[in-house]
Design a protein around this motif. Structure first.
Motif, PDB file in Angstrom:
ATOM      1  N   LEU A 279     -29.300  -4.593 -28.167  1.00 16.65           N
ATOM      2  CA  LEU A 279     -28.803  -4.324 -26.817  1.00 16.65           C
ATOM      3  C   LEU A 279     -27.617  -3.353 -26.795  1.00 16.65           C
ATOM      4  O   LEU A 279     -26.965  -3.197 -25.760  1.00 16.65           O
ATOM      5  N   SER A 280     -27.348  -2.689 -27.917  1.00 20.62           N
ATOM      6  CA  SER A 280     -26.153  -1.836 -27.928  1.00 20.62           C
ATOM      7  C   SER A 280     -26.253  -0.709 -26.894  1.00 20.62           C
ATOM      8  O   SER A 280     -25.244  -0.282 -26.329  1.00 20.62           O
ATOM      9  N   GLY A 281     -27.478  -0.251 -26.624  1.00 22.00           N
ATOM     10  CA  GLY A 281     -27.664   0.786 -25.600  1.00 22.00           C
ATOM     11  C   GLY A 281     -27.269   0.296 -24.218  1.00 22.00           C
ATOM     12  O   GLY A 281     -26.871   1.079 -23.351  1.00 22.00           O
ATOM     13  N   LYS A 282     -27.363  -1.004 -24.006  1.00 23.97           N
ATOM     14  CA  LYS A 282     -26.985  -1.547 -22.693  1.00 23.97           C
ATOM     15  C   LYS A 282     -25.472  -1.431 -22.489  1.00 23.97           C
ATOM     16  O   LYS A 282     -25.007  -1.133 -21.381  1.00 23.97           O
ATOM     17  N   ALA A 283     -24.724  -1.634 -23.560  1.00 26.37           N
ATOM     18  CA  ALA A 283     -23.265  -1.484 -23.469  1.00 26.37           C
ATOM     19  C   ALA A 283     -22.898  -0.037 -23.143  1.00 26.37           C
ATOM     20  O   ALA A 283     -21.980   0.237 -22.360  1.00 26.37           O
ATOM     21  N   LYS A 284     -23.658   0.891 -23.719  1.00 24.22           N
ATOM     22  CA  LYS A 284     -23.419   2.318 -23.425  1.00 24.22           C
ATOM     23  C   LYS A 284     -23.730   2.626 -21.958  1.00 24.22           C
ATOM     24  O   LYS A 284     -23.046   3.412 -21.310  1.00 24.22           O
ATOM     25  N   ALA A 285     -24.795   1.995 -21.462  1.00 24.34           N
ATOM     26  CA  ALA A 285     -25.167   2.215 -20.058  1.00 24.34           C
ATOM     27  C   ALA A 285     -24.072   1.667 -19.144  1.00 24.34           C
ATOM     28  O   ALA A 285     -23.754   2.265 -18.110  1.00 24.34           O
ATOM     29  N   LYS A 286     -23.486   0.549 -19.548  1.00 17.84           N
ATOM     30  CA  LYS A 286     -22.404  -0.048 -18.751  1.00 17.84           C
ATOM     31  C   LYS A 286     -21.218   0.906 -18.677  1.00 17.84           C
ATOM     32  O   LYS A 286     -20.671   1.169 -17.600  1.00 17.84           O
ATOM     33  N   GLU A 287     -20.896   1.468 -19.814  1.00 19.67           N
ATOM     34  CA  GLU A 287     -19.788   2.417 -19.868  1.00 19.67           C
ATOM     35  C   GLU A 287     -20.084   3.636 -18.979  1.00 19.67           C
ATOM     36  O   GLU A 287     -19.235   4.077 -18.195  1.00 19.67           O
ATOM     37  N   ALA A 288     -21.318   4.132 -19.088  1.00 16.81           N
ATOM     38  CA  ALA A 288     -21.708   5.308 -18.281  1.00 16.81           C
ATOM     39  C   ALA A 288     -21.668   4.984 -16.793  1.00 16.81           C
ATOM     40  O   ALA A 288     -21.280   5.813 -15.972  1.00 16.81           O
ATOM     41  N   LEU A 289     -22.065   3.767 -16.460  1.00 20.48           N
ATOM     42  CA  LEU A 289     -22.062   3.348 -15.057  1.00 20.48           C
ATOM     43  C   LEU A 289     -20.631   3.290 -14.521  1.00 20.48           C
ATOM     44  O   LEU A 289     -20.331   3.780 -13.425  1.00 20.48           O
ATOM     45  N   GLN A 290     -19.738   2.710 -15.334  1.00 18.79           N
ATOM     46  CA  GLN A 290     -18.330   2.634 -14.910  1.00 18.79           C
ATOM     47  C   GLN A 290     -17.757   4.034 -14.714  1.00 18.79           C
ATOM     48  O   GLN A 290     -17.076   4.308 -13.725  1.00 18.79           O
ATOM     49  N   THR A 291     -18.070   4.914 -15.647  1.00 25.97           N
ATOM     50  CA  THR A 291     -17.570   6.290 -15.529  1.00 25.97           C
ATOM     51  C   THR A 291     -18.137   6.957 -14.275  1.00 25.97           C
ATOM     52  O   THR A 291     -17.398   7.561 -13.495  1.00 25.97           O
ATOM     53  N   ALA A 292     -19.457   6.792 -14.069  1.00 25.49           N
ATOM     54  CA  ALA A 292     -20.109   7.454 -12.934  1.00 25.49           C
ATOM     55  C   ALA A 292     -19.532   6.987 -11.603  1.00 25.49           C
ATOM     56  O   ALA A 292     -19.467   7.749 -10.644  1.00 25.49           O
ATOM     57  N   PHE A 293     -19.114   5.748 -11.547  1.00 26.48           N
ATOM     58  CA  PHE A 293     -18.600   5.210 -10.288  1.00 26.48           C
ATOM     59  C   PHE A 293     -17.065   5.199 -10.226  1.00 26.48           C
ATOM     60  O   PHE A 293     -16.479   4.636  -9.302  1.00 26.48           O
ATOM     61  N   GLY A 294     -16.425   5.778 -11.241  1.00 28.00           N
ATOM     62  CA  GLY A 294     -14.965   5.848 -11.228  1.00 28.00           C
ATOM     63  C   GLY A 294     -14.294   4.501 -11.394  1.00 28.00           C
ATOM     64  O   GLY A 294     -13.210   4.253 -10.847  1.00 28.00           O
ATOM     65  N   LEU A 295     -14.914   3.627 -12.165  1.00 29.30           N
ATOM     66  CA  LEU A 295     -14.318   2.319 -12.456  1.00 29.30           C
ATOM     67  C   LEU A 295     -13.735   2.351 -13.863  1.00 29.30           C
ATOM     68  O   LEU A 295     -14.230   3.091 -14.721  1.00 29.30           O
ATOM     69  N   PRO A 296     -12.687   1.557 -14.133  1.00 29.14           N
ATOM     70  CA  PRO A 296     -12.140   1.543 -15.496  1.00 29.14           C
ATOM     71  C   PRO A 296     -13.187   1.057 -16.514  1.00 29.14           C
ATOM     72  O   PRO A 296     -14.002   0.201 -16.204  1.00 29.14           O
ATOM     73  N   THR A 372     -29.399   7.163 -10.281  1.00 30.20           N
ATOM     74  CA  THR A 372     -28.347   6.157 -10.152  1.00 30.20           C
ATOM     75  C   THR A 372     -28.948   4.748 -10.122  1.00 30.20           C
ATOM     76  O   THR A 372     -28.372   3.806 -10.666  1.00 30.20           O
ATOM     77  N   ALA A 373     -30.128   4.615  -9.501  1.00 34.85           N
ATOM     78  CA  ALA A 373     -30.783   3.300  -9.471  1.00 34.85           C
ATOM     79  C   ALA A 373     -31.057   2.815 -10.898  1.00 34.85           C
ATOM     80  O   ALA A 373     -30.812   1.653 -11.241  1.00 34.85           O
TER      81      ALA A 373
END
Ligand code: ADP
Ligand code: GLC
Length: 492
Positions: A279-296, A372-373
């Motif tokens: 699931l390491s790719g899921k952690a990367k997706a989480k990071e990308a999502l936070q970046t895309a939405f301007g969240l820490p 984005t979805a």
């Protein structure tokens, strides 16, 4: 079998919600089982004629005493197999479909001439078959915009080359029935006796879906639970009676997921692919999502995601309703991040903009974006879908396949696909509640967030469990074939 799908939406050409996804995916799955499948839909303004092949000659369609002329275009549905492609036909009529919007626009949500436009479209289906001498065994109509097809077949067309043709009506949403002033009835070309005995009559209005329910040889909706619910007053949108009456011919068949598009192991919209094994790719997706939405970038803060039409059916009132919604409370009082993508009712879009500007851990984006979805499905920890009712629902299935735990109301397709967390045994695939109230949503999100911080092992196990689900269309397509065979009994 020869099957013709009649629909107002089919991806990638026209889509307002899950209907478009379901129709194309089902058509492709049936073709993979060896059937000859075609799809017919209107050529909306947004469908580029330049990418379609025009078929020879104009086609005349009788509508309300006169005749309307149209052109027909064709193309292959993407994802078709070379040896058995699924063709989509487009009915091209400038005055009816050469405009923005499928059923309407934000300024005019339901076009005034919809009964006429879709009557024309449904009538064109029979002319199309005649023109190209391709006569289906099954006419498969989807939702109210195609519901006249079973009626026309039953009262007028079932003769000559259509003598052995059967009709199926699939109901994707009881909330949309196509109810119009009865002056529109004459466009159908049917006699007034059919208005009454064919079930069109609805409190002195004309109801397309009701007539379709009356006439179709077999009927279904898109989950077993919703099929049961729609036979009750609470969920039948006033058509529970007709559905109970037809219950011997009415069933629920769960939609599948197009796993070539929604699959974390080969998703082109996420930074790194992942599977249940890693699931390491899921952690990367989480990071990308936070970046895309301007969240820490906080790997250990749970993210609650939503992708939705912003309309009452989806429970958005209970979250964003000014004064009573639980959205502000959830974001202020819980240690989480909340991301949303959606379009819909103006009041709701405005409240989401307001929250985004004033609540730092909430980020809403108003708009429609496949990319984005996908990122929200992959990068979130939880997916919130508190629907008032849900015929099937696709997003909770996507969530399960992406290891994102759904938080859902116990209704319709949500109930049929998500298994509630059992805290004692540590099992389940998501979190469920019964009553659609702001309090219940608040508490259930709270429960999920609590489990994230305190029962992390259970959460990780639940992710894996969800990812192992088989939501492929093959099983559902086989059930449709069973229904088609059953329907054939009606004409034997
Ligand atoms: P419904 O058809 O009732 O809207 P479903 O869950 O069956 O609900 O299907 C919704 C589909 O539309 C999903 O494929 C979902 O990802 C997509 N969708 C809805 N809103 C958006 C949006 N704003 N951007 C991208 N995709 C969206
Ligand atoms: C409708 C329903 C949704 C279902 C979709 C496809 O839009 O609201 O629950 O998944 O149709 O069948």
């Amino acid at each position: 079998m020869k099957i013709l799908m009649v629909t107002s939406e089919a991806v990638p050409f026209a889509k307002t919600g899950g209907l478009g996804d379901a129709v194309s995916a089902l058509a492709l799955a049936l073709a993979r089982l060896g059937h000859e499948v075609r799809v017919v839909l209107p050529r909306y303004y947004s469908v580029d004629r330049g990418k379609l092949t025009p078929l020879e000659g104009e086609m005349g369609v009788p509508v309300g005493g006169g005749e309307e002329w149209c052109a027909v275009y064709q193309t292959e549905i993407p994802g078709s197999r070379k040896d058995n492609p699924v063709f989509a036909y487009f009915i091209d009529h400038e005055r009816f479909f050469g405009r923005d919007g499928i059923y309407g626009t934000p300024g005019e949500p339901d076009f005034l001439d919809n009964p006429r436009r879709f009557t024309f479209f449904n009538r064109a289906v029979f002319q199309l078959c005649r023109k190209f001498k391709w006569f289906p065994d099954v006419l498969h109509a989807h939702d109210w915009a195609a519901a006249l097809v079973p009626v026309l077949l039953k009262y007028e067309q079932r003769q000559g080359p259509f003598e052995k043709t059967v009709s199926i009506l699939t109901i994707h949403n009881m909330g949309y029935q196509g109810i119009y002033a009865k002056d529109n009835f004459h466009y159908t070309g049917l006699g007034w006796n059919v208005y009454y005995e064919g079930g069109f009559e609805d409190w002195n209005m004309m109801n397309f879906l009701k007539a379709g329910i009356w006439a179709a040889d077999r009927l279904n909706t898109v989950s077993e639970r919703y099929a049961e619910e729609t036979k009750t007053q609470a969920h039948g949108f006033r058509l529970d009676g007709p559905l109970r009456y037809r219950s011997a011919d009415y069933r629920g068949i769960l939609n599948g997921v197009d796993t070539e598009v929604w699959n974390p192991a080969m998703d082109r919209y996420i930074p790194v692919a992942y599977t249940a094994k890693d699931l390491s790719g899921k952690a990367k997706a989480k990071e990308a999502l936070q970046t895309a939405f301007g969240l820490p970038n906080e790997p250990d803060t749970p993210i609650v995601g939503m992708v939705t039409r912003l309309t009452g059916q989806k429970g958005v009132g209970e979250i964003f309703g000014p004064d009573y919604g639980c959205g502000w409370g959830i974001c202020r009082e819980m240690q989480l991040q909340f991301v949303l993508l959606g379009t819909g009712e103006l009041w709701c879009e405005n409240e989401i903009r307001n929250m985004t500007a004033n609540q730092p851990n909430f980020k809403g984006r108003i708009g429609y974006s496949e990319e984005t979805a996908h990122l929200i499905e992959a990068g979130s920890d939880f997916f919130l879908m508190p629907s008032q009712y849900e015929p099937c629902g696709l997003n909770q299935m996507y969530s399960l396949l992406y290891g994102t735990l759904p938080i859902v109301r116990n209704t319709g397709g949500l109930a049929d696909t998500v298994e509630n967390y059992d805290q004692k045994r540590g099992t389940g695939t998501g979190f469920m509640f019964n009553d659609l109230t702001p309090g219940a949503i608040y508490n259930t999100v709270g429960w999920a967030v609590w489990a994230y911080y305190n029962k992390r092992e259970d959460i990780e196990k639940m992710r894996i469990r969800g990812m192992k689900h088989d939501f492929s269309w093959k099983q559902s397509a086989k059930k449709y074939v069973e229904m088609y065979n059953d329907a054939k009994k009606a004409v034997e």
